[in-house]
Design a protein around this motif. Structure first.
Motif, PDB file in Angstrom:
ATOM      1  N   THR A 104     -22.795  83.318  -4.612  1.00 16.21           N
ATOM      2  CA  THR A 104     -22.573  81.944  -5.072  1.00 16.21           C
ATOM      3  C   THR A 104     -23.425  80.959  -4.275  1.00 16.21           C
ATOM      4  O   THR A 104     -24.048  80.054  -4.844  1.00 16.21           O
ATOM      5  N   PHE A 132     -26.508  78.412  -5.643  1.00 14.90           N
ATOM      6  CA  PHE A 132     -26.674  76.973  -5.402  1.00 14.90           C
ATOM      7  C   PHE A 132     -28.082  76.677  -4.881  1.00 14.90           C
ATOM      8  O   PHE A 132     -28.674  75.645  -5.217  1.00 14.90           O
ATOM      9  N   LYS A 187     -25.749  74.517  -0.875  1.00  8.52           N
ATOM     10  CA  LYS A 187     -24.481  74.352  -0.180  1.00  8.52           C
ATOM     11  C   LYS A 187     -24.351  75.367   0.949  1.00  8.52           C
ATOM     12  O   LYS A 187     -24.779  76.519   0.822  1.00  8.52           O
ATOM     13  N   ASP A 215     -18.988  74.038   1.712  1.00 11.86           N
ATOM     14  CA  ASP A 215     -19.052  73.499   0.356  1.00 11.86           C
ATOM     15  C   ASP A 215     -19.038  74.601  -0.701  1.00 11.86           C
ATOM     16  O   ASP A 215     -18.525  74.408  -1.808  1.00 11.86           O
ATOM     17  N   THR A 216     -19.606  75.754  -0.374  1.00 13.67           N
ATOM     18  CA  THR A 216     -19.561  76.881  -1.311  1.00 13.67           C
ATOM     19  C   THR A 216     -18.117  77.290  -1.558  1.00 13.67           C
ATOM     20  O   THR A 216     -17.700  77.512  -2.707  1.00 13.67           O
ATOM     21  N   ARG A 233     -15.432  75.394  -1.094  1.00 15.61           N
ATOM     22  CA  ARG A 233     -14.739  74.313  -1.798  1.00 15.61           C
ATOM     23  C   ARG A 233     -15.081  74.301  -3.283  1.00 15.61           C
ATOM     24  O   ARG A 233     -14.270  73.859  -4.108  1.00 15.61           O
ATOM     25  N   SER A 234     -16.264  74.786  -3.637  1.00 21.83           N
ATOM     26  CA  SER A 234     -16.661  74.789  -5.048  1.00 21.83           C
ATOM     27  C   SER A 234     -15.752  75.681  -5.890  1.00 21.83           C
ATOM     28  O   SER A 234     -15.584  75.446  -7.087  1.00 21.83           O
ATOM     29  N   GLU A 246     -13.023  73.869  -7.524  1.00 17.66           N
ATOM     30  CA  GLU A 246     -13.411  72.962  -8.604  1.00 17.66           C
ATOM     31  C   GLU A 246     -13.537  73.675  -9.947  1.00 17.66           C
ATOM     32  O   GLU A 246     -13.891  73.073 -10.949  1.00 17.66           O
ATOM     33  N   THR A 247     -13.252  74.971  -9.972  1.00 18.94           N
ATOM     34  CA  THR A 247     -13.277  75.739 -11.213  1.00 18.94           C
ATOM     35  C   THR A 247     -11.961  75.534 -11.963  1.00 18.94           C
ATOM     36  O   THR A 247     -11.002  74.979 -11.406  1.00 18.94           O
TER      37      THR A 247
END
Length: 280
Positions: A220, A224, A238, A242-243, A245-246, A249-250
């Motif tokens: 992942t 990015f 990222k 941040d990876t 945390r992403s 967001e799914t």
């Protein structure tokens, strides 16, 4: 004096030193240290999943800062840094003399060992520097560092291709890590015959689950980086924090991040199993 005899004797002495109990102990200590870092990153990510991060980063820097805040945290960081140096030394010995096993002398395996030696050497240095008082070492935001490096790389001639290729390599590495974990390739590196049936099940669970999740996270992050290259936007790249945390967001929301967090913690436990049963 026969120089060939001297040369052979010297190589034999060096190889025995590389295979010494001290190097083996350093490797096992390194696996323990790696396990601590992954476990803490997993726990920090789990807190982030349910909005209780307290401003902490779910990456190596966050793990170092978390340890530093504990009683005797400074001492623990010194121990952690030295243990990681032991891991770097072991990987260096593999690069120079080959790994354990029938195919350990392959150039590809030696090259990978050399890369790992450099990586763990850097991590060890950052942890020891932090323990020595350089609070900017090792604890900085992986996200900001990734964005800064990406921005500089994109300014180079052919920068988009360089960043894109690097991202693709990380994606490939992540897929390779995940597939090998699912296929249980780690069995050949562990003393499976010395484990009880219950221990083998536990090792396989943490090895497959933890390794697969680790591979997904790597892939992942690489994705990015590829996106940052294609769109020429450094901010698209990222770091670990941040990876992770992403994933929240799914559509699966925090539950997917929680699963990823548990997987990273499982990989930390698998590292501890390596400390006990790895062939070194």
């Amino acid at each position: 004096m026969n120089t060939n005899v001297v040369s052979t004797s010297g190589r034999g002495t060096a190889r025995r030193a590389a295979n010494s109990k001290a190097v083996a102990a350093g490797a096992r200590a390194g696996f323990v240290a790696r396990g601590v870092i992954y476990l803490l990153v997993g726990l920090l990510a789990l807190r982030i999943a349910f909005s209780d991060s307290g401003g902490k980063q779910a990456d190596r820097g966050g793990a170092i800062a978390e340890i530093a805040e504990k009683p005797f945290g400074g001492v623990l960081l010194w121990v952690l840094g030295v243990a990681l140096a032991g891991m770097a030394l072991w990987r260096l010995s593999e690069a120079v003399f080959g790994q354990a096993g029938p195919d350990g002398d392959k150039p590809a395996k030696r090259a990978m060992a050399a890369g790992r030696a450099v990586f763990y050497g850097f991590v060890s240095y950052s942890v020891l520097s932090y323990a020595a008082g350089d609070k900017g070492s090792g604890s900085g935001s992986s996200d900001q560092q990734t964005a800064d490096v990406t921005a500089k790389a994109l300014e180079w001639p052919g920068g988009q291709w360089i960043v894109g290729t690097a991202g693709a390599v990380v994606v490939g590495a992540g897929l390779w890590i995940g597939v090998r974990a699912v296929m249980r390739k780690y069995h050949k590196h562990l003393k499976m015959s010395e484990m009880t049936k219950r221990v083998r099940r536990a090792v396989d669970f943490t090895g497959v689950f933890g390794g697969a999740i680790r591979g997904i996270v790597f892939a992942t992050a690489g994705g990015f980086a590829v996106a940052a290259a294609v769109q020429h936007e450094p901010g698209r790249a990222k770091g670990m924090d941040d990876t992770l945390r992403s994933f929240a967001e799914t559509p699966a929301g925090p539950w997917l991040l929680a699963l990823i967090a548990l997987g990273l913690a499982a990989f930390g436990m698998f590292s501890w199993a390596n400390a006990r049963w790895r062939k070194v």
